[in-house]
Design an enzyme around this catalytic site. Structure first.
Site, PDB file in Angstrom:
ATOM      1  CE  LYS A 268      -3.982  -1.797   2.720  1.00 14.53           C
ATOM      2  NZ  LYS A 268      -4.928  -1.891   1.850  1.00 14.53           N
ATOM      3  NE  ARG A 342     -10.907 -10.198  -1.478  1.00 13.62           N
ATOM      4  CZ  ARG A 342     -11.042  -9.319  -2.387  1.00 13.62           C
ATOM      5  NH1 ARG A 342     -11.467  -9.813  -3.704  1.00 13.62           N
ATOM      6  NH2 ARG A 342     -11.155  -7.951  -1.966  1.00 13.62           N
TER       7      ARG A 342
END
Ligand code: BES
Ligand code: ZN
Ligand code: ZN
Length: 491
Positions: A268, A342
């Site tokens: 990020k 996920r």
């Protein structure tokens, strides 16, 4: 801070708070005030254009014998609504927390509140006064909390009984907030587990899986995320059975507990990355809800599972393009290592279904930035394969003040995560990012299981204070889950 219910005001010139209904005539007498005090209060209310709206306050100083005391008139609206009383409690706490006052007397005598309203007022005050000052060693005296006790007078006989379940809610929310607020050098998978150990004293059964146990079970998706971290992963299961074995199949709550999300190799940007310490807010909500359920001895069977990992870039980290095999046997092409939540949840979902055969699963996760683009900080996103379950969650969210908004699922969205090399890939195209994330999770839900996914990315952290929270960790999800269980699985 302590909450106490009493029949009469304690002696002393403590701060005094008095409720005012919206639209009602100003009372001719007020408990704790003489005629001059009442006249002063009336004048102050008029000067402030105070109309008794929930959360509105008027402050004055009145004589009390040889002394003087701070008096607050607080609005409770005109709807006899618990949420309004809670808002009022929050406003009082915000006003007095660092005011120098040590004790607040809230006198409800003559205002005929329901015991439930008094308890909601106390809940609002307690939640609003929670702060995370652990690391602030140089706080100026004037910025330190002073308020130690709220004494609620005249709430009626049922007040203490109405308070017990609300106090359990507050305890759960505060556990969640402290887990979420702590930085990632303090809360990592192992220390998250340790912070939940005390739930065993409340009758919660605790099971912890380490990396070796997860490897044996084939949790390649969850383990793939943790490869880049020096912190070993954990799967934490908290089980509360208040039914004495009557409800065989539990409700399962599953939380994303990424204790820090750098993005991994798909790293990020630096700007704002510190926020990713709260990427375990789903797991935090599950832990807090389990505490609330156990504290109030909920008549339900619930298992809370927290998938705990840290997502770091490293020589050992997984790469974009890697294929991992999940516990379900399905293979996943990891296109983007930042779509890690996920990968953690899918193995936690399979594990809880194999071990407990739950009829209902609710998972909570700070899963996608796209959810914040959709809903901002006002609603969590809800996805479900069952309309009844979705409606139950929407209703619980509304009632508990943790609102949700439902999104669609469909085959067309599901196709977007098909992979040319594996059973699926972990990201779809740019559009509908929150929905394709939910579709990914649905691929791990077994036939016949009712499932809902709550994407709470915009809800676990607040940049400004709200009615019942200081800025920072909100504790979102605890009250929602508690209410969902209370309304649909108890009694
Ligand atoms: N933890 C983030 C989602 C998130 C972002 C939560 C900002 C709260 C605030 C999640 O793991 C993530 O990075 N998701 C990616 C998915 C993308 C790579 C498909 C995202 O949302 O950008
Ligand atoms: Zn991520
Ligand atoms: Zn994440």
């Amino acid at each position: 801070m302590q909450i106490r219910f009493a029949d009469s005001q304690p002696d002393g010139a403590f701060a005094l708070a008095l409720p005012m209904r919206k639209g009602a005539d100003f009372p001719t007498a007020l408990p704790g005030l003489d005629a001059t005090g009442v006249a002063l209060a009336r004048a102050a209310a008029r000067a402030a254009q105070f109309e008794g709206e929930a959360g509105a306050l008027v402050e004055l100083v009145a004589l009390a014998g040889d002394d003087a005391r701070r008096v607050l008139l607080f609005g409770v609206g005109d709807k006899d609504d618990g949420a309004d009383w809670e808002r009022a409690g929050g406003a009082l706490a915000a006003k007095l927390l660092v005011s120098g006052e040590i004790r607040l007397v809230v006198d409800l005598t003559g205002s005929v509140p329901r015991a439930e309203d008094a308890a909601r007022l106390a809940l609002g005050a307690l939640l609003r006064s929670w702060r995370h000052d652990v690391y602030r060693t140089r706080l100026p005296e004037k910025s330190k909390p002073t308020l130690e006790e709220i004494v609620v007078v005249g709430a009626g006989d049922g007040a203490a009984a109405a308070w017990a379940p609300q106090e359990a809610v507050a305890e759960g929310v505060m556990l969640t907030r402290s887990l979420v607020a702590e930085p990632a050098n303090i809360i990592y998978p192992e220390s998250f587990v340790e912070r939940c150990r005390h739930l065993a004293d409340l009758g919660v059964e605790i099971e912890v899986l380490d990396a070796e146990a997860m490897e044996k079970l084939g949790m390649g998706a969850l383990l793939g995320v943790s490869l880049g971290s020096a912190r070993p992963p954990r799967l934490l299961a908290l089980r509360w059975d208040g039914t004495g074995g009557r409800q065989k199949s539990p409700v399962a709550l599953v939380g994303k507990g990424v204790t820090f999300d750098t993005g991994g190799i798909s790293i990020k940007p630096a700007q704002g990355m510190e926020d990713m310490k709260w990427d375990m807010g789903g797991a935090g909500a599950v832990a807090g809800a389990m505490k609330t359920l156990a504290l109030r001895k909920a008549d339900a069977h619930v298992v809370g599972v927290c998938g705990l990992v840290e997502n770091m870039p490293d020589g050992k980290a997984q790469r974009p393009g890697d294929v991992v095999t999940s516990m379900s046997g399905q293979t996943i092409e990891v296109i983007n290592t930042d779509a890690e939540g996920r990968l953690v949840l899918c193995d936690a979902l399979t594990w809880v279904q194999r071990k407990y055969e739950p009829g209902v699963i609710v998972d909570l996760a700070t899963l996608t930035g796209a959810m914040i683009i959709s809903l901002g900080n006002e609603h969590g996103g809800l996805f479900s394969n069952d309309d009844t379950l979705a409606d139950q969650l929407l209703a619980a969210g509304r009632a508990a003040g943790d609102p949700l908004w439902r999104f669609p699922l469909s085959d067309a969205y599901n196709k977007l995560i098909d992979s040319p090399i594996a059973d699926m890939k972990n990201v779809g195209p740019r559009g509908a990012g929150s929905i394709t994330a939910a579709q990914f999770l649905q691929r791990f839900v077994e036939d016949g299981v009712k499932w809902a996914h709550l994407d709470i990315a915009g809800m676990v952290w607040a940049d400004k204070p709200g009615a019942t929270w200081e800025k920072g960790a909100t504790g979102y999800g605890v009250r929602l889950l508690d209410r969902f269980i209370a309304d649909n699985f108890e009694g």
